[in-house]
Design a protein around this motif. Structure first.
Motif, PDB file in Angstrom:
ATOM      1  N   HIS A   1       0.847  -1.201   0.000  1.00 41.14           N
ATOM      2  CA  HIS A   1       0.000   0.000   0.000  1.00 41.14           C
ATOM      3  C   HIS A   1       0.878   1.244   0.000  1.00 41.14           C
TER       4      HIS A   1
ATOM      5  N   GLN B   1       0.607   3.925   2.871  1.00 43.90           N
ATOM      6  CA  GLN B   1       0.810   3.428   4.233  1.00 43.90           C
ATOM      7  C   GLN B   1       2.265   3.510   4.708  1.00 43.90           C
TER       8      GLN B   1
ATOM      9  N   LEU C   1      -6.057  -5.987  13.011  1.00 42.51           N
ATOM     10  CA  LEU C   1      -6.428  -5.419  11.714  1.00 42.51           C
ATOM     11  C   LEU C   1      -7.502  -4.319  11.753  1.00 42.51           C
TER      12      LEU C   1
ATOM     13  N   TRP D   1      -6.540  -1.262  13.638  1.00 44.43           N
ATOM     14  CA  TRP D   1      -5.399  -0.633  12.965  1.00 44.43           C
ATOM     15  C   TRP D   1      -5.884   0.181  11.755  1.00 44.43           C
ATOM     16  N   LEU D   2      -6.854  -0.373  11.020  1.00 41.80           N
ATOM     17  CA  LEU D   2      -7.400   0.369   9.871  1.00 41.80           C
ATOM     18  C   LEU D   2      -8.043   1.672  10.359  1.00 41.80           C
TER      19      LEU D   2
ATOM     20  N   ARG E   1     -11.095  -3.082  -1.913  1.00 41.78           N
ATOM     21  CA  ARG E   1     -10.245  -3.119  -0.707  1.00 41.78           C
ATOM     22  C   ARG E   1     -10.437  -4.434   0.050  1.00 41.78           C
ATOM     23  N   PHE E   2     -11.650  -4.691   0.498  1.00 41.02           N
ATOM     24  CA  PHE E   2     -12.061  -6.014   0.980  1.00 41.02           C
ATOM     25  C   PHE E   2     -13.583  -6.035   1.040  1.00 41.02           C
TER      26      PHE E   2
ATOM     27  N   HIS F   1      -8.190  -8.186  -0.408  1.00 42.52           N
ATOM     28  CA  HIS F   1      -7.752  -8.926   0.779  1.00 42.52           C
ATOM     29  C   HIS F   1      -8.764 -10.029   1.058  1.00 42.52           C
TER      30      HIS F   1
ATOM     31  N   GLU G   1      -7.933 -12.647   6.381  1.00 44.97           N
ATOM     32  CA  GLU G   1      -6.682 -12.240   7.022  1.00 44.97           C
ATOM     33  C   GLU G   1      -6.769 -12.407   8.538  1.00 44.97           C
TER      34      GLU G   1
ATOM     35  N   HIS H   1      -3.162 -12.479   1.795  1.00 48.99           N
ATOM     36  CA  HIS H   1      -3.280 -13.172   3.096  1.00 48.99           C
ATOM     37  C   HIS H   1      -3.797 -14.614   2.966  1.00 48.99           C
TER      38      HIS H   1
ATOM     39  N   SER I   1       3.379  -8.704   7.878  1.00 50.07           N
ATOM     40  CA  SER I   1       2.091  -8.127   8.256  1.00 50.07           C
ATOM     41  C   SER I   1       1.315  -9.098   9.149  1.00 50.07           C
TER      42      SER I   1
ATOM     43  N   ASP J   1       3.044  -6.060   2.091  1.00 54.64           N
ATOM     44  CA  ASP J   1       1.861  -5.469   2.725  1.00 54.64           C
ATOM     45  C   ASP J   1       2.186  -4.303   3.659  1.00 54.64           C
TER      46      ASP J   1
HETATM   47  N1  GUN Z   1      -7.729  -5.280   4.818  1.00 57.28           N
HETATM   48  C1  GUN Z   1      -8.373  -4.226   4.279  1.00 57.28           C
HETATM   49  N2  GUN Z   1      -7.535  -3.184   4.113  1.00 57.28           N
HETATM   50  C2  GUN Z   1      -6.336  -3.582   4.556  1.00 57.28           C
HETATM   51  C3  GUN Z   1      -5.069  -2.947   4.638  1.00 57.28           C
HETATM   52  O1  GUN Z   1      -4.883  -1.788   4.277  1.00 57.28           O
HETATM   53  N3  GUN Z   1      -4.060  -3.687   5.151  1.00 57.28           N
HETATM   54  C4  GUN Z   1      -4.225  -4.967   5.554  1.00 57.28           C
HETATM   55  N4  GUN Z   1      -3.187  -5.649   6.043  1.00 57.28           N
HETATM   56  N5  GUN Z   1      -5.410  -5.588   5.497  1.00 57.28           N
HETATM   57  C5  GUN Z   1      -6.445  -4.903   4.999  1.00 57.28           C
END
Ligand code: GUN
Ligand code: ZN
Length: 452
Positions: free
Chosen positions: A80, A83, A94, A97-98, A205-206, A233, A236, A272, A297, A323
Motif C-alpha cells: 500500500h 501506508q 487489523l 489498525w485500519l 479493498r475487501f 484482501h 486475514e 493473506h 504483516s 503489505d
Molecule cells: N484489509 C483491508 N484493508 C487492509 C489494509 O490496508 N491492510 C491490511 N493488512 N489488510 C487490509
C-alpha cells in the motif's frame, strides 16, 4: 542516473530459477547458479550470460559487481503506497489498525500534490529495497492512482494498480459510490491499462468496505475488460472473517463472496488467505487466482499463520508480499526470512529457493508476466538488482564461514544465511529495463562503478 547504453554487461554471481522448487528442497534442480558471469543486456532486454573470464567486446558498457549477487528484481505483489506514513504503528489488530492509523493517513492522498509526492517517494523506496515491480494499492481517490501510474511510467517500472473501491464501513472522506467509482475506473483503464508497463487492477479493498452493488460493478468491469487484474484482501483476521460472514450470509465462505461477484480469475491477487478451507483452496486453484502471502504483516498484526504447504498441495499459486504498512518492511529478503519463520511455527521448513522463487519467477508467473520479468532468461526485460553478500561484522563473518563449507548443500546454506540476515543496505544498484534507477550513495561515483 537514467542513461542506458544500448549494450550493457553486468558482472556478478547470477542467481535465478528455471522452474518451481519444492517448498523444502535444498538441492532443487530449478536453481540456476552462475557464479562470476557477465549478464548481457541489449536495449533493456537480457540477451545472455558469459563467464567472467570472457568479457564482451569494447562496444559493451561494463559494470563490475564481482563479489555481489545479481538477481532478478523482486516483485512485491501486495503493498500500500500511502501506508508508508503508518508503518510500525503500535498496538492493534487489523480492524482497529485500519480505523486508528490507516484510514486517517489515506485521506491525505485526496490532495493531488500529496499523492504525487507520496507516489515518487514510495516507488523510489521500492527500488532502494531491490524491488522493481509491484502490485500496489493507492487510495480511493482517482488522483492517487493517476499519480502512481505517472510515477511508475517515469521510472519505466512494471506496475499493477487501480483506484481503491470502498463505499461503506470507512470514513465518509474515503467512501466513493458505485456510479462515480465505475466512471473513475473506466477513465483510468482507458488511459493506463496496457500503456507501457502499466496494468489496471480492479482494487476492491475487501468485502467489508464494498456493498454488494459495488462488488457486482467490480465483477462487471472484469468481464468487460479481459486482461484486467483484480486485487483484494481475503481471510486475514478472524474478526474480519466473522464480519464478512455477517454481511454476506448467502456466501459459503469469505472467498466465495468474491467468486459470486465474478472477481476470481487468473489475474486475481488475494492477499493473506490465512483462514481458508479446502473448498476455498480448490476454488483458488480452479480459477487460477493466487495468494499473496504477507508474513511480516501477519505477524505484526497478529493475524495468523499462512499454511503454504496446504496451498501448494491444492495447486494454489503463492507469491510473497510486504503489505506495508501492516507489513513492517519493504525489504523482500527480510520478508522472506519471516516467511521461513511462519512455516517453522507450523513445523515445516521453507527452503531459500522456494522463498526466492516466490518473490521472483513465481510471482511473475502468478501475475501472468512470466515472459517479461522474474528471471535472467534471454528475452526478459532487464529488471535486475545487485546485492552485497553481507553487511556488518556478523553477516560478513557468517558469509565467510558459509563460503568455506563444501557439503552438498553449501550453496543453499550460503544463500539461506544471506536471506536470513540481509537487508536493504545490501542493495548496491537496481536497474529497470536495463536503466540504472537506483544506486547506493557509496556506489554513485564513477570509480565505484568501475568498468570491468
Ligand atoms: N484489509 C483491508 N484493508 C487492509 C489494509 O490496508 N491492510 C491490511 N493488512 N489488510 C487490509
Ligand atoms: Zn494489504
Amino acid at each position: 542516473m537514467t542513461a542506458s547504453p544500448d549494450r550493457l554487461a553486468l558482472r556478478g554471481d547470477l542467481l535465478d530459477f528455471t522452474g518451481t522448487p519444492a517448498l523444502d528442497d535444498a538441492a532443487s534442480p530449478a536453481v540456476r547458479w552462475r557464479p562470476d558471469h557477465w549478464l548481457l543486456i541489449e536495449r533493456g532486454r537480457i540477451v545472455g550470460a558469459v563467464p567472467g573470464s570472457q568479457p564482451p567486446g569494447d562496444d559493451w558498457a561494463r559494470e563490475d559487481h564481482r563479489g555481489r549477487l545479481l538477481m532478478p528484481g523482486f516483485i512485491d505483489t501486495h503493498v500500500h503506497c500511502p501506508q508508508l506514513d503508518v508503518i510500525a504503528s503500535y498496538g492493534s489488530s487489523l480492524l482497529d489498525w485500519l480505523d486508528t492509523y490507516t484510514f486517517p493517513a489515506e485521506q491525505r492522498f485526496a490532495d493531488a500534490e500529496a499523492a504525487h509526492a507520496g507516489s515518487a517517494l514510495f516507488l523510489d523506496a521500492l527500488l532502494a529495497h531491490g524491488t522493481t515491480a509491484a502490485a500496489v494499492y493507492p487510495t480511493v481517490h482517482a488522483t492517487s492512482a493517476e499519480a502512481l501510474f505517472q510515477a511508475a511510467a517515469a521510472r519505466g517500472m512494471r506496475l499493477v494498480t487501480g483506484k481503491v473501491l470502498m463505499d461503506r464501513h470507512a470514513p465518509p472522506a474515503l467512501c466513493d459510490d458505485v456510479a462515480g467509482a465505475e466512471a473513475d475506473c473506466e477513465a483510468l483503464i482507458a488511459r493506463w491499462h496496457g500503456r507501457g508497463r502499466a496494468s489496471y487492477a480492479v482494487t476492491v479493498r475487501f468485502a467489508i468496505t464494498s456493498t454488494p452493488a459495488q462488488l457486482a460493478m467490480a465483477g462487471e468491469l472484469c468481464r468487460r475488460h479481459p486482461g484486467l487484474y483484480m486485487q483484494t484482501h481475503v481471510a486475514e483476521n478472524r474478526d474480519e472473517v466473522r464480519w464478512a460472514a455477517e454481511l454476506f450470509p448467502e456466501a459459503r465462505s469469505y472467498l466465495d463472496v468474491y467468486h459470486r461477484a465474478g472477481l476470481l480469475n487468473e489475474r486475481a491477487i488475494l492477499a493473506h488467505g490465512i483462514w481458508l478451507d479446502d473448498a476455498d483452496r480448490a476454488l483458488l486453484a480452479g480459477t487460477g487466482a493466487h495468494i499473496a502471502h504477507c508474513p511480516t504483516s501477519n505477524l505484526f498484526l497478529g493475524s495468523g499463520l499462512f499454511d503454504w504447504a496446504a496451498a501448494r498441495a491444492a495447486g494454489v499459486r503463492v507469491s510473497v508480499a510486504t503489505d506495508v504498512g501492516g507489513g513492517t518492511t519493504l525489504c523482500m529478503p527480510r520478508t522472506l526470512a519471516e516467511a521461513y519463520k511462519v512455516q517453522a511455527l507450523q513445523g515445516r521448513r521453507l527452503s531459500a529457493w522456494a522463498a526466492l522463487h516466490a518473490a521472483t519467477r513465481g510471482a511473475a508467473e502468478a501475475l501472468r508476466l512470466g515472459d517479461e520479468i522474474g528471471s535472467l532468461e534471454p528475452g526478459q526485460l532487464a529488471d535486475v538488482v545487485a546485492w552485497d553478500w553481507a553487511h556488518g561484522p556478523v553477516a560478513t563473518h557468517r558469509d565467510r564461514i558459509a563460503q568455506a563449507q563444501a557439503h552438498p548443500h553449501a550453496l543453499h546454506a550460503r544463500v539461506f544465511a544471506w536471506l536470513t540476515l540481509a537487508d536493504e543496505r545490501q542493495v548496491a544498484a537496481s536497474w529497470v529495463a536495463g536503466v540504472p534507477r537506483w544506486r547506493r550513495e557509496a556506489d554513485r561515483t564513477p570509480q565505484a562503478a568501475a568498468l570491468g
